[in-house]
Design a protein around this motif. Structure first.
Motif, short mmCIF file in Angstrom:
data_model
loop_
_atom_site.label_atom_id
_atom_site.label_comp_id
_atom_site.label_asym_id
_atom_site.label_seq_id
_atom_site.Cartn_x
_atom_site.Cartn_y
_atom_site.Cartn_z
N GLU A 121 6.47 -18.37 -12.54
CA GLU A 121 6.22 -19.80 -12.80
C GLU A 121 7.05 -20.76 -11.76
O GLU A 121 6.78 -21.79 -11.76
N LYS A 122 8.05 -20.06 -11.28
CA LYS A 122 9.03 -20.78 -10.38
C LYS A 122 8.10 -20.84 -8.71
O LYS A 122 9.10 -21.15 -7.83
N GLY A 123 6.94 -20.26 -8.74
CA GLY A 123 6.38 -20.39 -7.31
C GLY A 123 6.85 -18.91 -6.71
O GLY A 123 6.78 -18.99 -5.46
N ILE A 124 6.94 -17.86 -7.28
CA ILE A 124 7.31 -16.78 -6.72
C ILE A 124 6.28 -15.61 -6.96
O ILE A 124 6.10 -15.54 -8.38
N VAL A 125 5.79 -14.90 -6.21
CA VAL A 125 4.79 -13.74 -6.23
C VAL A 125 5.54 -12.58 -6.12
O VAL A 125 5.94 -12.53 -4.92
N ILE A 126 5.72 -11.55 -6.69
CA ILE A 126 6.22 -10.45 -6.39
C ILE A 126 5.50 -9.36 -6.60
O ILE A 126 4.74 -9.29 -7.75
N LYS A 127 5.17 -8.61 -5.64
CA LYS A 127 4.38 -7.15 -5.52
C LYS A 127 5.11 -6.12 -5.43
O LYS A 127 6.14 -6.08 -4.58
N ALA A 128 5.07 -4.83 -6.43
CA ALA A 128 5.63 -3.70 -5.88
C ALA A 128 4.57 -2.49 -5.95
O ALA A 128 3.85 -2.49 -6.87
N THR A 129 4.67 -1.59 -4.93
CA THR A 129 3.64 -0.55 -5.17
C THR A 129 4.34 0.53 -5.06
O THR A 129 5.46 0.64 -4.20
N ILE A 130 4.37 1.51 -6.04
CA ILE A 130 5.07 2.50 -6.22
C ILE A 130 4.14 4.02 -6.19
O ILE A 130 3.21 4.25 -6.83
N PHE A 131 4.59 4.56 -5.03
CA PHE A 131 4.02 5.98 -4.68
C PHE A 131 4.82 7.23 -5.50
O PHE A 131 5.90 7.57 -5.20
N ARG A 132 4.08 7.51 -6.66
CA ARG A 132 4.85 8.24 -7.69
C ARG A 132 5.24 9.47 -7.10
O ARG A 132 6.31 10.04 -7.25
N ASP A 133 4.32 10.16 -6.18
CA ASP A 133 4.88 11.59 -5.81
C ASP A 133 5.80 11.73 -4.93
O ASP A 133 6.46 12.89 -4.81
N ILE A 134 6.19 10.62 -4.29
CA ILE A 134 7.45 10.75 -3.54
C ILE A 134 8.40 9.87 -3.82
O ILE A 134 9.46 9.50 -3.07
N ASN A 135 8.27 9.05 -5.01
CA ASN A 135 9.26 8.19 -5.47
C ASN A 135 9.56 6.94 -4.49
O ASN A 135 10.77 6.71 -4.26
N SER A 136 8.54 6.47 -3.99
CA SER A 136 8.92 5.38 -3.11
C SER A 136 8.09 4.04 -3.47
O SER A 136 7.28 4.08 -4.10
N TYR A 137 9.25 3.15 -3.32
CA TYR A 137 8.75 1.70 -4.09
C TYR A 137 8.85 0.78 -3.07
O TYR A 137 9.90 0.56 -2.20
N ASN A 138 8.01 0.10 -2.74
CA ASN A 138 7.52 -1.11 -1.70
C ASN A 138 7.57 -2.25 -2.60
O ASN A 138 6.43 -2.40 -3.34
N VAL A 139 8.53 -3.44 -2.22
CA VAL A 139 8.59 -4.48 -2.89
C VAL A 139 8.40 -5.81 -1.81
O VAL A 139 8.87 -5.94 -0.82
N SER A 140 7.47 -6.88 -2.21
CA SER A 140 7.11 -7.72 -1.57
C SER A 140 7.47 -9.06 -2.41
O SER A 140 6.76 -9.11 -3.31
N VAL A 141 8.37 -9.98 -1.99
CA VAL A 141 8.69 -11.38 -2.68
C VAL A 141 8.19 -12.34 -2.02
O VAL A 141 8.69 -12.59 -0.53
N LYS A 142 7.16 -12.88 -2.31
CA LYS A 142 6.66 -14.13 -1.36
C LYS A 142 7.01 -15.38 -2.44
O LYS A 142 6.62 -15.48 -3.64
N LEU A 143 7.51 -16.61 -1.73
CA LEU A 143 7.71 -17.70 -2.20
C LEU A 143 6.80 -18.67 -1.70
O LEU A 143 6.18 -18.90 -0.56
N LYS A 144 6.05 -19.46 -2.57
CA LYS A 144 5.28 -20.47 -2.44
C LYS A 144 5.94 -21.95 -2.40
O LYS A 144 6.24 -22.42 -3.45
N ASN A 145 6.11 -22.29 -0.98
CA ASN A 145 7.14 -23.56 -0.87
C ASN A 145 6.40 -24.55 -0.90
O ASN A 145 5.28 -24.68 -0.65
#
Length: 145
Positions: A121-145
């Motif tokens: 609700e503070k104007g932040i969108v966080i997306k995480a993509t997790i590739f389970r077979d290799i334990n890889s976590y990609n995170v994207s934090v976007k702010l709506k200014n």
């Protein structure tokens, strides 16, 4: 609001963020790789013994404020001969993310990939993509200014 894996307050101005990253690289806490920052840290407890490789792309700014943070985490576990999904690290990741960004998120699973989205609700969108077979976590934090 502070990112749990890089310690960056999302409301800091450009100079503060860059100074923090610069000081951390001078102190040897992270490595400055020109276009990104890199660090390795360890999580050792009764449930897991993990080495985490973390890479942060240079933060994007708009009007002196953070516009986005993009980073990845790759978890490797002691005595693991074949990489497989580690539920203990996933629980750790979710605890850290939920404490920083809230417990309200959407989860979608497609095969061996987990997609998570927080729409704060503070104007932040966080997306995480997790590739389970290799334990890889990609995170994207976007702010709506």
């Amino acid at each position: 609001m502070v990112d749990p894996f890089w310690g960056i307050n999302l409301r800091w101005d450009k100079e503060t963020v860059l100074n923090m990253l610069y000081e951390s690289s001078i102190n040897g806490n992270i490595e400055n790789c020109v276009f990104s920052f890199y660090k390795v840290y360890f999580i050792t407890d009764t449930k897991m013994n993990a080495r985490i490789k973390a890479t942060l792309n240079n933060p994007a700014f708009e009007k002196n404020e953070i516009k986005s943070l993009d980073y990845s985490l790759v978890a490797q576990f002691k005595n693991e001969t074949t990489a497989k999904f580690n539920t203990f690290f996933f629980d750790y990741f979710m605890t850290q993310m939920s404490s920083a960004y809230g417990k309200k998120y959407l989860e979608n699973i497609e095969g061996d990939t987990i997609f998570l989205t927080w729409n704060n609700e503070k104007g932040i969108v966080i997306k995480a993509t997790i590739f389970r077979d290799i334990n890889s976590y990609n995170v994207s934090v976007k702010l709506k200014n």
